[in-house]
Design a protein around this motif. Structure first.
Motif, short mmCIF file in Angstrom:
data_model
loop_
_atom_site.label_atom_id
_atom_site.label_comp_id
_atom_site.label_asym_id
_atom_site.label_seq_id
_atom_site.Cartn_x
_atom_site.Cartn_y
_atom_site.Cartn_z
N PRO A 22 -5.76 -21.35 33.37
CA PRO A 22 -5.20 -21.44 34.72
C PRO A 22 -4.03 -20.49 34.97
O PRO A 22 -3.73 -20.17 36.11
N ARG A 57 -4.17 -17.21 40.26
CA ARG A 57 -3.00 -17.53 41.06
C ARG A 57 -1.70 -16.93 40.55
O ARG A 57 -0.67 -16.97 41.22
N ALA A 61 1.76 -16.10 32.61
CA ALA A 61 2.86 -17.06 32.68
C ALA A 61 3.46 -17.31 31.31
O ALA A 61 4.20 -18.27 31.12
N ALA A 63 3.42 -16.72 26.70
CA ALA A 63 2.60 -16.89 25.51
C ALA A 63 1.83 -18.19 25.68
O ALA A 63 2.22 -19.06 26.47
N ILE A 65 1.38 -21.54 24.79
CA ILE A 65 2.21 -22.49 24.05
C ILE A 65 1.36 -23.35 23.12
O ILE A 65 1.80 -23.83 22.09
N GLY A 102 6.46 -14.38 27.81
CA GLY A 102 5.73 -13.22 27.31
C GLY A 102 5.10 -12.43 28.44
O GLY A 102 4.85 -11.23 28.30
N GLU A 105 7.76 -10.17 29.46
CA GLU A 105 8.01 -9.24 28.34
C GLU A 105 6.96 -8.14 28.29
O GLU A 105 7.26 -6.98 28.01
N GLU A 125 11.88 -19.26 28.13
CA GLU A 125 11.68 -19.75 26.75
C GLU A 125 12.75 -20.76 26.34
O GLU A 125 12.47 -21.69 25.59
N PRO A 132 13.25 -15.58 24.03
CA PRO A 132 12.14 -14.64 24.22
C PRO A 132 11.84 -13.96 22.87
O PRO A 132 12.74 -13.40 22.25
N GLY A 133 10.59 -14.04 22.43
CA GLY A 133 10.27 -13.58 21.07
C GLY A 133 9.49 -12.29 21.03
O GLY A 133 8.98 -11.89 20.00
N ARG A 278 3.19 -32.84 32.11
CA ARG A 278 1.93 -32.49 32.79
C ARG A 278 0.84 -33.53 32.53
O ARG A 278 0.05 -33.84 33.38
N LYS A 282 -1.69 -36.75 35.06
CA LYS A 282 -3.16 -36.95 35.01
C LYS A 282 -3.41 -38.46 34.98
O LYS A 282 -3.19 -39.11 33.97
N ARG A 464 4.40 -34.92 42.92
CA ARG A 464 4.46 -33.54 42.39
C ARG A 464 4.79 -32.55 43.49
O ARG A 464 5.54 -31.59 43.29
#
Ligand code: T1G
Length: 695
Positions: A22, A57, A61, A63, A65, A102, A105, A125, A132-133, A278, A282, A464
Motif C-alpha cells: 500500500p 497513493r 514511505a 523501509a 518495517i 528510506g 533517503e 525513524e 535514519p539508517g 493499525r 481492524k 480515524r
C-alpha cells in the motif's frame, strides 16, 4: 525489472516506477528492482536522464518495517542509493504523497527532487526508536542545512513541499509527479545542469561549522520534549557528525548507531506500537466487507469540556458539527471556550492564523435536541448519570434520522442499558473520548450487545478520520482503560496505609515514564469527585475522605495530596498530609512500614496487567495489543515501553504471576492473585503476544 518495479524509456528519459501497495515500502524486491533499473538505464547509451517515480497513493514511505529483525537481504538501501548517486546521469525523484524515512533517503541520493504541492517529506525513524539508517543523517543536513535537518530528524515531523522548496530540499513543485519530473529532467538535459551530489556538497554546513551554536541550539530545542527516549539523542549526535567527520566515516557511525537502536528494547516497543495502532483499527468479529455508513454531518450533545473538545476534533478534520445545548448561556460559554482554545493555539503557531475562524465556522451552536435531525452521527456528552443519558437517548430516538449512529461518550456507564431505551439498539454504541478530547488521541469504541457491525465500523472509520486512535472494547465498568486504572488506584491507596507517601509513589510511576503519578493525577482531577461518589455508594476510604473533610480537594483548592503555591500547578509534598496519613493509620491501629520503590512499581503495574488479563478472558478487549494502544494513547504510557501487556511480556509472565501471588498474601488482598489466563500463560511459559498469534 520485477513485479514491483518497472523500467520504461520515453526517448532519452528513462522512467523507473515503483508499484508496491500500500505504501511502496522498500522491501527487498523493491530495492532489487530499483537497483537493476538504475543499472540498466545508466548503461543504456540512449538514456540521458532517469526519473524515479511511484504508482499508487504515495511515494516510498520508508523501509519495510516488517523486515526489521530478519536477516538482511541484498541490495541494502545504502547500495541502492550509491548506485543512484554514482550512476553518472541525472536522476530525478518524482515525489507525491509522503516521502518518508528510506523513501526520502533514496531521493537524497538522487541529483534532483521535484514534488507535488500536497507532498510531505520527512524522516520519522525517531518515532520507531531509530535514526535514519541510509544516509539521511548526513545528506539531509547537506540539503537543507543542519538547523532544519536536526529538527526534522530529532522530531520526526515531515515538512510540506513549499517548505521543502524554500529550503532547497526540492527543486520544483510540479503537477503530476512523474510527468512533472520528466519535464524537469528534459530541462536538466537541455541545460546540461551539473549534478547536485549531496554527499560532496558541504556548502550548507559552513555556517554551523563556523558557529556550532546554530546546530546545538536547534538540537536542544528539538530534544526538549524527549523523556527517557534514546533515539532522539542518537539522532542529534548523528547529525553533529556532518560538522565534524568526513562523509564516509560518519556513514559508518550512522550504521553502527542504527544497528544498536534497531536491536534495542525501545525500538522494538515503538515498532510494536506502530503496528498495534493499525491493528486496533481492524474490527474483529464483523462480517467480511462491512462498509461504514456515510458521515457528512455530526451532532454533539453538550457543549461542556468534553462536548467542546469533541466538536473541535471534528471541526479540525473539516467535518461540520451541530453543537447542541439546553440553553443559550451554556451554549455561549461552550462556544467561547472553543474560540479561546483555537486562538491560543494559533497565537503559538500551532495552527494557521486563519484556522480558528475556519474551524469555528464549521461548528453551529443551537438549543434543542430536535436539531439532530440532519446528523449522520450523534455523540452525547452530557452528565455522567444513567438517568440523564436515558432521557437524552429517548429524545434522540425520536428526533434522529433513520440510520444515524447514536454514540455515548460515557466513560463507564452500561451502553446496553442506554440502548434499551431506544427503538434502534443496533445504532447505539459508545465513543469514549479522553479529556482534553481535542488533544488526546484515544477513542474507546464501545460495542454493545446489539450494536450493528456497520455502525461499529462507522465509528472506527470516523475516529480515524478525525485523527484519533480507535480501539474497540466491550461493555464493562470502566471498559478497558479506566478499569485497569481502578486496579492501580486501589493499590496506590493501600500503599499509603502500608507505609508509602504520595510523593514516593508518584516518583516511582513518573520515573517509569508515565506523565504523572496517581496522587498528582487525583489532585488534578479533583478529590471531591471520588469523595461524592463514595458517599453515594456508602463506602469509605479513610485517608482520601480525611483529605476532603479538611477541604483538600486537590489543585482547585490549592491543596490535596500535595500543596500548590499560588498560581502554580506543581505538586509540593506537604508535611500536613504526612501527619494526616500517620494520624489516620494510628486511628485504625495500623503500623506503617518502609515500602521499597521496587515493590511500589510492581504494585502499580502488575495489578493493571492482571486486570488486562481478566479483560481478555472476558473478551472485553479482543487483543492484548488493543489494551496497549489504549494505554499508549489514552494515559500516556511511555511509547518506548510498548504498553502494559507488552511490558509484561518483557518482564516475563512467570515473574509477574509470582509477585502478584506474593503481594496477595502480604497485603491480604485476594484480588491480587493472578487471573486464570495470566496463570496459564505463565505456567506454559508463554506471552500475551502468543494469544494474537494463536488468534
Ligand atoms: N513498512 C511496512 N508497512 C508499512 C509501512 C512501512 N514503512 N508504512 C505503512 N505500512 C503499512 C501499514 O502497516 C498499513 O498496513 C498500511 O501500510 C497503510 O498504512 C532505512 C529504517 C505512510 C503516513 O515510519 O507513517 O525507513 O494495516 O494505515 O494512515 O532510514 O503508514 O493496511 O496491513 O498507516 O495512509 C520509516 C510509516 C520507516 C512511515 C500512511 N517510515 N508509515 O498512513 O496508512 S523506517 C515510516 C506511516 C526507515 C530508513 C528507516 C503511514 C503513512 P495494513 P497506514 P495511512
Amino acid at each position: 525489472m520485477n513485479d514491483v518495479v518497472k523500467l520504461e524509456r520515453h526517448d532519452v528519459i528513462a522512467v523507473v516506477t515503483v508499484n508496491s501497495p500500500p505504501v511502496n515500502a522498500l522491501s527487498a524486491a523493491v530495492r532489487r528492482g530499483i537497483f537493476e533499473s538504475i543499472k540498466t538505464a545508466a548503461a543504456d547509451p540512449e538514456v540521458q536522464a532517469i526519473v524515479l517515480a511511484c504508482a499508487g497513493r504515495t511515494f516510498i514511505a520508508g523501509a519495510d518495517i516488517t523486515e526489521f529483525g530478519k536477516p538482511p537481504q541484498s541490495p541494502s538501501l545504502n547500495e541502492v542509493i550509491a548506485e543512484i548517486e554514482n550512476c553518472g546521469k541525472p536522476v530525478i525523484a518524482a515525489i507525491h504523497g509522503t516521502a518518508l524515512g528510506g523513501g526520502l533517503e533514496i531521493t537524497l541520493g538522487c541529483h534532483f527532487r521535484v514534488a507535488t504541492k500536497e507532498a510531505k517529506l520527512g524522516l520519522p525513524e525517531v518515532k520507531l526508536g531509530l535514526l535514519p539508517g541510509a544516509g539521511g543523517t548526513q545528506r539531509l543536513p547537506r540539503a537543507v542545512g543542519p538547523e532544519l535537518g536536526v529538527k526534522m530528524i530529532v522530531t520526526g515531523e515531515p515538512i510540506g513541499a513549499a517548505e521543502a522548496l524554500k529550503n532547497g530540499l526540492i527543486e520544483e513543485i510540479v503537477e503530476g509527479p512523474a510527468s512533472g519530473a520528466e519535464a524537469f529532467a528534459r530541462k536538466v538535459v537541455a541545460e546540461k545542469r551539473p549534478l547536485r551530489i549531496l554527499r560532496n556538497d558541504d556548502s550548507k554546513l559552513a555556517a554551523a561549522r563556523a558557529d556550532r551554536s546554530i546546530f546545538t541550539n536547534a538540537a536542544a530545542a528539538a530534544n526538549k520534549k524527549n523523556r527517557g527516549l534514546e533515539a532522539p539523542l542518537a539522532c542529534a549526535e548523528a547529525v553533529s557528525w556532518t560538522l565534524d567527520l568526513p562523509f564516509d566515516e560518519a556513514m559508518k557511525k550512522e550504521r553502527e548507531s542504527f544497528l544498536r537502536l534497531v536491536a534495542g528494547d525501545q525500538s522494538k516497543a515503538q515498532r510494536y506500537a506502530f503496528f498495534s495502532e493499525r491493528e486496533a483499527a481492524k474490527v474483529q468479529n464483523v462480517p467480511e466487507g462491512v462498509k461504514p455508513r456515510p458521515v457528512e454531518r455530526v451532532a454533539i450533545i453538550g457543549a461542556g469540556t468534553m462536548g467542546g473538545g469533541i466538536a473541535m476534533s471534528f471541526a479540525n478534520a473539516g467535518i461540520p458539527v451541530t453543537l447542541i445545548e439546553t440553553g443559550e448561556e451554556q451554549l455561549k460559554r461552550g462556544m467561547g471556550i472553543m474560540q479561546k482554545n483555537y486562538d491560543a493555539t494559533a497565537a503559538r503557531g500551532g495552527i494557521p492564523a486563519d484556522a480558528p475562524a475556519k474551524r469555528m465556522a464549521l461548528i453551529t451552536g443551537v438549543v434543542g435536541l430536535e436539531n439532530v435531525k440532519d446528523a449522520d452521527l450523534i455523540i452525547e456528552a452530557v452528565f455522567e448519570t444513567m438517568a440523564i443519558k436515558k432521557e437524552v437517548f429517548t429524545a434522540l430516538d425520536a428526533y434522529a434520522k433513520p440510520g444515524a449512529v447514536l454514540a455515548s461518550n460515557t466513560s463507564y456507564l452500561n451502553i446496553d442499558e442506554i440502548a434499551q431505551v431506544t427503538k434502534r439498539p443496533q445504532d447505539v454504541l459508545g465513543m469514549h473520548f479522553f479529556s482534553p478530547a481535542n488533544v488526546m488521541k484515544l477513542c474507546e469504541i464501545v460495542r454493545a450487545d446489539k450494536t450493528a457491525p456497520d455502525a461499529l465500523v462507522t465509528a472506527v472509520a470516523v475516529a480515524r478520520r478525525i485523527a484519533k486512535v480507535p480501539a474497540v472494547v466491550g461493555v464493562a465498568d470502566g471498559f478497558v482503560g479506566n478499569r485497569m486504572l481502578a486496579a492501580r488506584s486501589k493499590q496506590s491507596e493501600k500503599l499509603l496505609f502500608e507505609g508509602a507517601l504520595p510523593q514516593q509513589v508518584d516518583a516511582v510511576v513518573t520515573k517509569f515514564g508515565m506523565p504523572m503519578g496517581p496522587f498528582a493525577m487525583g489532585d488534578l482531577a479533583g478529590l471531591d469527585i471520588g469523595w461524592r461518589s463514595r458517599k453515594d455508594r456508602g463506602i469509605t476510604s479513610p485517608i482520601a475522605d480525611a483529605l476532603c473533610e479538611a477541604g483538600r480537594f486537590g489543585q482547585k483548592a490549592g491543596k490535596g495530596y500535595y500543596k500548590y503555591e499560588a498560581g502554580s500547578r506543581a505538586p509540593v509534598p506537604d508535611p500536613d498530609v504526612e501527619k494526616l496519613i500517620d494520624d489516620t493509620c494510628k486511628s485504625l491501629g495500623l503500623t506503617r512500614r518502609i515500602v521499597s520503590d521496587e515493590e511500589i512499581l510492581e504494585r502499580m503495574m502488575y495489578p493493571m496487567i492482571n486486570e488486562g488479563a481478566r479483560i481478555l478472558e472476558e473478551k472485553v478487549a479482543s487483543r492484548p495489543s488493543d489494551i496497549d494502544v489504549i494505554w499508549l494513547y489514552g494515559y500516556g504510557w511511555p511509547i518506548y515501553r510498548g504498553g502494559p501487556m507488552f511490558y509484561a511480556d518483557q518482564v516475563g509472565l512467570k515473574h509477574v504471576a509470582e509477585r502478584l501471588s506474593f503481594y496477595a498474601k502480604q497485603a491480604n488482598d485476594p484480588s491480587l492473585e493472578p487471573s486464570a489466563l495470566l496463570k496459564r500463560l505463565a505456567d506454559e511459559g508463554k506471552t500475551f503476544a502468543s494469544l494474537a498469534k494463536s488468534a
